[in-house]
Scaffold this motif. Structure first.
Motif, short mmCIF file in Angstrom:
data_model
loop_
_atom_site.label_atom_id
_atom_site.label_comp_id
_atom_site.label_asym_id
_atom_site.label_seq_id
_atom_site.Cartn_x
_atom_site.Cartn_y
_atom_site.Cartn_z
N PHE A 121 0.85 -1.19 0.00
CA PHE A 121 0.00 0.00 0.00
C PHE A 121 0.89 1.24 0.00
N ASP A 122 0.39 2.29 -0.63
CA ASP A 122 1.09 3.58 -0.63
C ASP A 122 0.80 4.29 0.69
N LEU A 123 1.38 3.75 1.77
CA LEU A 123 1.02 4.21 3.10
C LEU A 123 2.15 3.87 4.06
N VAL A 124 2.52 4.84 4.87
CA VAL A 124 3.45 4.57 5.96
C VAL A 124 2.62 4.33 7.22
N ALA A 125 3.23 3.65 8.18
CA ALA A 125 2.51 3.36 9.42
C ALA A 125 2.12 4.66 10.11
N LEU A 162 -10.83 3.42 3.54
CA LEU A 162 -11.71 4.48 3.05
C LEU A 162 -12.50 5.14 4.17
N GLU A 163 -12.63 4.46 5.30
CA GLU A 163 -13.39 4.98 6.43
C GLU A 163 -12.49 5.58 7.50
N ALA A 164 -11.18 5.67 7.23
CA ALA A 164 -10.24 6.20 8.22
C ALA A 164 -10.37 7.72 8.32
N PRO A 165 -10.04 8.30 9.47
CA PRO A 165 -10.08 9.76 9.61
C PRO A 165 -8.89 10.46 8.97
N ALA A 214 -4.76 5.98 0.16
CA ALA A 214 -4.10 4.70 -0.04
C ALA A 214 -5.11 3.59 -0.31
N GLY A 215 -6.25 3.62 0.40
CA GLY A 215 -7.28 2.63 0.17
C GLY A 215 -7.87 2.73 -1.22
N GLN A 216 -8.15 3.95 -1.67
CA GLN A 216 -8.69 4.14 -3.01
C GLN A 216 -7.71 3.66 -4.07
N LEU A 217 -6.43 4.03 -3.92
CA LEU A 217 -5.43 3.64 -4.90
C LEU A 217 -5.33 2.12 -5.01
N ARG A 218 -5.36 1.42 -3.87
CA ARG A 218 -5.24 -0.04 -3.90
C ARG A 218 -6.47 -0.68 -4.53
#
Length: 234
Positions: free
Chosen positions: A143-147, A209-212, A219-223
């Motif tokens: 995912f295009d996401l860091v922790a 997609l439901e994260a604040p 990142a969710g949309q891209l995946r």
């Protein structure tokens, strides 16, 4: 006319934190009043109209079927006819934004925002019927996401196991004014992850997609977009 965040969240069928995220991102019109917001009721109606145009949400079995098919699964809980209909629906999807994905998939799980005693959290995660999820798990995958730093633990629990887990660890629903330290996702009418119970990338992406946090939503949309392109080109 202006309304408070809680009323906007109820009208849009999202969490108050999601409304605040939309306000910060400029996706919803409002203004700050102290530490909170007042939201334009007219703009809330605009967003509601946009979501209606995006189509009704899928039922739980079909929503989970869509996510499973995106990962080359067979969605065995669907009938042959229902599986064919979901495939046809997927083949027609294009340029799906985060709000549309949320609208399509929102019926898949019961989401419980709960409070757990700090000592109960390690016991919760050690249970074989509880499966870690959320941004931390997604960040360890492609995912295009860091922790992201968060005190909130996210897990999946099967529908028949949730009452047992809740009682065993004395978990309680977070009140309106009490922040949760646990988010429990209970898939409705099916356990969609197979016997090994790993949480799929598609499910993690849908949850983001439901994260604040806007970065998590993106990142969710891209995946999901990536998985859909791969499925449609196969």
């Amino acid at each position: 006319m202006e309304i408070v965040v809680a009323e906007a969240a109820e009208r849009l069928d999202v969490s108050p934190s999601r409304v605040r995220q939309m306000l910060i991102a400029g996706d919803l019109v409002g203004r700050r009043v102290g530490r909170d917001w007042l939201v334009s009721a007219e703009d809330v109606a605009r967003v509601q109209g946009h979501r209606r145009r995006a189509g009704r949400p899928l039922g739980p079995l079909r929503a989970w079927g869509l996510l499973d098919l995106l990962e080359d699964g067979g969605a065995p809980w669907l009938s042959y006819s229902a599986r064919s209909q979901v495939r046809g629906y997927m083949s027609r999807l294009s340029d799906v934004d985060a709000d549309q994905w949320r609208s399509i998939l929102r019926g898949r799980s019961q989401v419980v925002r709960a409070v757990a005693h700090p000592a109960a959290v390690p016991r919760l995660l050690a249970r074989p019927d509880v499966h870690p999820a959320g941004p931390d798990v997604a960040a360890r995958r492609a995912f295009d996401l860091v922790a992201l730093e968060s005190d909130v633990v996210e897990v999946y629990v099967a529908e028949d196991a949730w009452p047992v887990v809740q009682r065993a660890l004395a978990l309680r629903d977070a009140g309106a004014l009490e922040p949760p330290n646990l988010i429990v996702r209970v898939p409705q009418r099916v356990w969609p992850f197979g016997s090994d119970a790993d949480i799929s990338d598609a499910a993690l992406a849908a949850d983001l997609l439901e994260a604040p946090e806007p970065r998590a939503v993106r990142a969710g949309q891209l995946r999901l977009d990536e998985l859909l392109r791969e499925w449609q080109s196969a």
